[in-house]
Design a protein around this motif. Sequence first.
Motif, PDB file in Angstrom:
ATOM      1  N   ILE A   1       0.836  -1.208   0.000  1.00  0.00           N
ATOM      2  CA  ILE A   1       0.000   0.000   0.000  1.00  0.00           C
ATOM      3  C   ILE A   1       0.869   1.255   0.000  1.00  0.00           C
ATOM      4  CG2 ILE A   1      -1.633   1.315   1.409  1.00  0.00           C
ATOM      5  CD1 ILE A   1      -2.990  -1.277   2.125  1.00  0.00           C
ATOM      6  N   ILE A   2       1.972   1.220   0.745  1.00  0.00           N
ATOM      7  CA  ILE A   2       2.901   2.351   0.703  1.00  0.00           C
ATOM      8  C   ILE A   2       3.444   2.526  -0.709  1.00  0.00           C
ATOM      9  CG2 ILE A   2       5.116   3.231   1.542  1.00  0.00           C
ATOM     10  CD1 ILE A   2       2.865   3.389   3.577  1.00  0.00           C
ATOM     11  N   GLY A   3       3.745   1.416  -1.377  1.00  0.00           N
ATOM     12  CA  GLY A   3       4.228   1.475  -2.755  1.00  0.00           C
ATOM     13  C   GLY A   3       3.209   2.091  -3.689  1.00  0.00           C
ATOM     14  N   LEU A   4       1.917   1.817  -3.462  1.00  0.00           N
ATOM     15  CA  LEU A   4       0.871   2.409  -4.296  1.00  0.00           C
ATOM     16  C   LEU A   4       0.863   3.932  -4.194  1.00  0.00           C
ATOM     17  CD1 LEU A   4      -2.188   0.021  -3.722  1.00  0.00           C
ATOM     18  CD2 LEU A   4      -0.839   0.269  -5.807  1.00  0.00           C
ATOM     19  N   GLU A   5       1.303   4.457  -3.044  1.00  0.00           N
ATOM     20  CA  GLU A   5       1.355   5.909  -2.855  1.00  0.00           C
ATOM     21  C   GLU A   5       2.636   6.514  -3.424  1.00  0.00           C
ATOM     22  OE1 GLU A   5      -1.154   7.538  -1.628  1.00  0.00           O
ATOM     23  OE2 GLU A   5      -2.297   5.731  -1.154  1.00  0.00           O
ATOM     24  N   MET A   6       3.605   5.667  -3.786  1.00  0.00           N
ATOM     25  CA  MET A   6       4.907   6.141  -4.253  1.00  0.00           C
ATOM     26  C   MET A   6       5.014   5.969  -5.773  1.00  0.00           C
ATOM     27  SD  MET A   6       7.061   7.240  -1.915  1.00  0.00           S
ATOM     28  CE  MET A   6       7.270   7.252  -0.142  1.00  0.00           C
ATOM     29  N   GLU A   7       4.554   6.948  -6.508  1.00  0.00           N
ATOM     30  CA  GLU A   7       4.712   6.883  -7.955  1.00  0.00           C
ATOM     31  C   GLU A   7       6.199   6.918  -8.298  1.00  0.00           C
ATOM     32  OE1 GLU A   7       2.456   9.870  -9.870  1.00  0.00           O
ATOM     33  OE2 GLU A   7       0.579   9.364  -8.841  1.00  0.00           O
ATOM     34  N   PRO A   8       6.600   6.301  -9.426  1.00  0.00           N
ATOM     35  CA  PRO A   8       8.024   6.283  -9.781  1.00  0.00           C
ATOM     36  C   PRO A   8       8.675   7.658  -9.768  1.00  0.00           C
ATOM     37  CG  PRO A   8       6.809   4.788 -11.199  1.00  0.00           C
ATOM     38  CD  PRO A   8       5.779   5.502 -10.366  1.00  0.00           C
ATOM     39  N   SER A   9       7.942   8.671 -10.220  1.00  0.00           N
ATOM     40  CA  SER A   9       8.517  10.025 -10.218  1.00  0.00           C
ATOM     41  C   SER A   9       8.775  10.506  -8.789  1.00  0.00           C
ATOM     42  CB  SER A   9       7.564  10.996 -10.935  1.00  0.00           C
ATOM     43  OG  SER A   9       6.291  10.990 -10.304  1.00  0.00           O
ATOM     44  N   LYS A  10       7.846  10.186  -7.869  1.00  0.00           N
ATOM     45  CA  LYS A  10       8.033  10.579  -6.474  1.00  0.00           C
ATOM     46  C   LYS A  10       9.191   9.805  -5.852  1.00  0.00           C
ATOM     47  CE  LYS A  10       4.267  11.038  -4.091  1.00  0.00           C
ATOM     48  NZ  LYS A  10       3.066  10.712  -3.282  1.00  0.00           N
ATOM     49  N   LEU A  11       9.304   8.531  -6.202  1.00  0.00           N
ATOM     50  CA  LEU A  11      10.392   7.712  -5.674  1.00  0.00           C
ATOM     51  C   LEU A  11      11.737   8.206  -6.200  1.00  0.00           C
ATOM     52  CD1 LEU A  11      10.558   5.263  -3.808  1.00  0.00           C
ATOM     53  CD2 LEU A  11      10.635   3.806  -5.832  1.00  0.00           C
ATOM     54  N   TRP A  12      11.756   8.602  -7.474  1.00  0.00           N
ATOM     55  CA  TRP A  12      12.990   9.127  -8.066  1.00  0.00           C
ATOM     56  C   TRP A  12      13.398  10.433  -7.384  1.00  0.00           C
ATOM     57  CZ3 TRP A  12      17.014   7.607 -10.614  1.00  0.00           C
ATOM     58  CH2 TRP A  12      17.820   8.517 -11.287  1.00  0.00           C
ATOM     59  N   ALA A  13      12.395  11.213  -7.010  1.00  0.00           N
ATOM     60  CA  ALA A  13      12.690  12.478  -6.329  1.00  0.00           C
ATOM     61  C   ALA A  13      13.303  12.239  -4.948  1.00  0.00           C
ATOM     62  CB  ALA A  13      11.411  13.308  -6.194  1.00  0.00           C
ATOM     63  N   LEU A  14      13.060  11.056  -4.363  1.00  0.00           N
ATOM     64  CA  LEU A  14      13.597  10.736  -3.040  1.00  0.00           C
ATOM     65  C   LEU A  14      14.919   9.978  -3.109  1.00  0.00           C
ATOM     66  CD1 LEU A  14      10.323   9.558  -1.215  1.00  0.00           C
ATOM     67  CD2 LEU A  14      11.531  11.721  -0.883  1.00  0.00           C
ATOM     68  N   ARG A  15      15.494   9.853  -4.301  1.00  0.00           N
ATOM     69  CA  ARG A  15      16.692   8.999  -4.457  1.00  0.00           C
ATOM     70  C   ARG A  15      17.851   9.474  -3.588  1.00  0.00           C
ATOM     71  NH1 ARG A  15      16.245  12.513  -8.545  1.00  0.00           N
ATOM     72  NH2 ARG A  15      18.110  13.575  -9.383  1.00  0.00           N
ATOM     73  N   LYS A  16      18.009  10.800  -3.443  1.00  0.00           N
ATOM     74  CA  LYS A  16      19.117  11.300  -2.623  1.00  0.00           C
ATOM     75  C   LYS A  16      18.910  10.957  -1.155  1.00  0.00           C
ATOM     76  CE  LYS A  16      20.391  15.151  -5.665  1.00  0.00           C
ATOM     77  NZ  LYS A  16      20.538  16.620  -5.779  1.00  0.00           N
TER      78      LYS A  16
END
Length: 617
Positions: free
Chosen positions: A82-97
């Motif tokens: 469910i947490i993954g469903l809230e994390m779109e790839p673009s949002k996840l990429w923004a958190l890479r750092k």
Amino acid sequence: MAGEAVIHAAEAAHSGVDLVPVVALLAAGVVAVPLFRRIGLGSVLGYLAAGLLLGPSGIGLIADPSSVLHLAELGVVLFLFIIGLEMEPSKLWALRKQIFGLGVIQVACCGLLLTGVGLLLGFAPVVAFIFGMGFVLTSTAIVMQILAERGELASESGQKMVSILLLEDLAIVPLLAVVAILAPAAEDQSMLTRAIGFGSAIGAILLLIVLGRRVMNPFFAILASSKAREVMTAAALLVVLGAALLFQVSGLSMAMGAFLAGVLLSTSTFRHQLEADIEPFRGLLLGLFFLAVGMSLDLGIVGENWQLIAVSVLAFMLVKAGAIYVIARLLRSGHGEALERAVLMGQGGEFAFVLYTTAVAAGLIDGPSNAIFTATVIISMVLTPFAMIGLRYLMPKRVESMDGVETADGLNSRVLIIGFGRFGQIASQPLLAMRHSVSIIDNDTDMIRAAAQIGFKVYYGDGTRLDILRAAGASTADLILICTDQREQTTRIAELLRDEFPLARVVARSFDRQHSIELIQAGVEYQLRETFESAVILGGEAIAMLGASEEEVAEVLEGVRARDRQRFELQLGGEDWRNLSRLLVSNAQEQARESGVSVSEESAEDAVAHSVPAQGT
């Protein structure tokens, strides 16, 4: 014969599924969680306490907590999906750092320090490394649950903690590989075997990405066309558990497989359907996980090794929390944010159990050491909710910046508006359009600065303080509008104005019928329930869309307003609901007669029973 049949049926039922543990677990959760939340200890601690009561260290109703824990780990898997469903790839990429920067720094530094603590406690280097690295892996379930309960998952500080948790979940993979390398039997493994294991892990990730991007959406579209809700629910569980199984077989974390599946489906048109289908299972299994953790705490082992465990818990939690705080401050987080992260992430987590169990199987640590390590982690998890309660007294009080904000002092306008939220902003527009002199005060500095950007001059001031009301010109204002967004605050301001400025005319925003009565008793000349007129107008538009003429709409709406005024006057005069019902029955019969319809008293009473709103509306 009938009696024998009943006896045989009872024996057959008894020899089938044993419902006693199931009912006990459900009852424990249903009773403990609301109780602990009511007294401010949180749901996690409620589950842990209930599990401890039911487990071997309590009444012993469930003798094998490990079997429950293995099943309950699916709750963590579903939660991460469910947490993954809230994390779109673009949002996840923004958190890479944050994931690969902040996360790596925290895991490496805490792992190094905790290994050192293990050495000081007298453990061998390899054992100290496993003990320390297991404790580094924070409980994803506890942190996510607390953040979700507080509504902080999407906040900036919450996102940093989520990023660190994701990196820690990823870290279990190389840690398990290290355990395999350090194991005494590791020399028997060829480089080819290790390469195959690494390749299978990479292959599992690539396969899941391909399936998520190319197959899952068409798959769910076909199932949706069948219009069978239970099939969609089964398919949602199939995706989550299938991804978890794929990663587990490949030597990776089940939770990470579910999380990646959620990320891949986060942009799917079926995302909300999937979340709705998974949520009930997630909640039940996650609660079962916390129950199982509580049951796994062996008080016998704790009693035998209480000194070592107590020292380990204190040393590991303090060192880990201190390291997290220092890292957060060095990376420019505020004192409050760093302190909160240190306390919330200072405990061990569920993946420590996986690491310790694997180390036992590999022959790196023995059974008693595993029991001590496991007890240390569980106690740290139990202490976390208590630590969060203590944190409330340590957190610095929030100091609002007054940059660009003027305080209310010496104002002298014909109209004073108290509160400039969405209600006050709309209420001010007719006054400004008629060019009346208006002074506005509010105690939200962010809103004041935002209002200044669109041309509104709002002064800082708390309307519940008499000195602020004097400075804002309440003593000379012809009209005062109370537009605050808290019921008690509105009533308090009205009472102050009545007692100190009796000549001022006051109008106020009300929240419901009972609040309107309170405001009138407090001296307010005019009050309006915030949703009443908008709801009446919306109802009028609805009947207009269904074919009513403009005259009919106006007549019906006036009737609604008139009946509401009658009900309100009765309540204001202290009439009880029995008298109110009699009046409404009489009105219903009179309206029916005017329409040429004969209505019995019983029918009118039925209509009133369905139309009289609750006293508080």
